[in-house]
Enzyme design. Structure first.
Site: not given
Length: 290
Positions: A15, A67, A184, A226, A254
């Site tokens: 379910k 279910t 940035r 990263q 971005h």
């Protein structure tokens, strides 16, 4: 001519998206008056694997737990379970379903929506809440026989910082148009999942893990998404000795600097356009060294 039936090589059923909201309120006999309420908001998936070949091949439903029964079980067990931590409740569900005849694997996946208490008159309100975003706690509990594994995590944790983020020194070819930058906006929506080394863990550690990851995001001098992902994963491992590894996914949301030169204006890193597609997607698993 004899017809050979094709082999059923794998099966699973259950379910999905069982919605459960549990309100924890003091009992009338507790004498606590206006003691605060707590709210737990879960979406749960139940998945069972096992000896269900006859259900598929022969239409024999004697081993097929409905279910709808799975859904009802969630609500019934929630009645007397405090659900202090979603992992512990998911473990109880997994143990219940794993004990059913024919079941070899019971897998419970749960997501908990975060609700924050509102304030009134400068104090936390006892029974009013606000959901500020789409962040959720996640848990996956898998029960196989007597063994259980628990993976916890979070998703849709949106974070942004306006500086201390760079991206330069990357390879360039004839298709590269991205300018290098030492300043940035770094914005992302973090998804993380960590595996506990044992099942009897204090699951309240998730708050420490979340706080450690956010602090690392804030203070890290980032050379790339990263680079920051690794710093956040390292902080999570340092914050909780019980977790063996963590997998982190961080899309790069971005924020592009708008060219205002056509209007005779400069743009000293102040005016941006936020874009949601396409986006960079950064993923990694960091494991505790032995």
């Amino acid at each position: 001519m004899e017809h050979n039936l094709p082999a059923l090589t794998w099966n699973r059923y259950g379910k999905s998206r069982v919605r459960l909201v549990k309100l924890r309120r003091p009992s009338a006999s507790s004498g606590q008056g206006a003691a605060p309420h707590d709210i737990v908001d879960l979406t749960i998936d139940i998945q069972l694997e096992g000896a269900f070949e006859a259900v598929y091949v022969d239409g024999d439903n004697r081993s097929c737990l409905p279910t709808d029964t799975m859904k009802n079980t969630v609500y019934a067990l929630a009645r007397h379970d405090p659900i202090a931590h979603v992992e512990a409740f998911a473990m109880r569900l997994a143990e219940h379903f794993a004990a059913k005849p024919g079941v070899s694997v019971a897998r419970i996946t749960a997501a908990e929506a975060r609700w924050d208490r509102l304030s009134a008159g400068g104090r936390p309100h006892p029974h009013a809440f606000v959901q500020g975003g789409h962040e959720q706690w996640t848990a996956v509990v898998t029960q196989r026989g007597d063994g259980v594994s628990v993976t916890s995590g979070l998703t849709n944790l949106v974070a942004l910082k306006t500086t201390d983020s760079a991206f330069n020194g990357f390879p360039r070819d004839k298709y590269t148009t991205l300018p290098e930058t030492r300043d940035r906006i770094l914005a992302t929506s973090v998804t993380a999942a960590w595996t506990y080394g044992r099942a009897d863990t204090d699951f309240a550690a998730r708050e420490r893990i979340r706080a450690a990851m956010l602090e690392a995001f804030a203070v890290h001098d980032s050379e790339s998404v990263q680079h920051t992902l690794y710093a956040m994963a390292d902080a999570a491992l340092r914050a909780c000795a019980e977790i063996a590894e963590i997998t982190v996914t961080m899309p790069n949301r971005h924020h592009l600097l708008v060219d205002l030169a056509p209007f005779g204006l400069d743009n000293p890193n102040e005016i941006f356009v936020a874009t949601d597609q396409p986006f960079g997607l950064i993923e990694a698993t960091v494991r505790r060294s032995s």
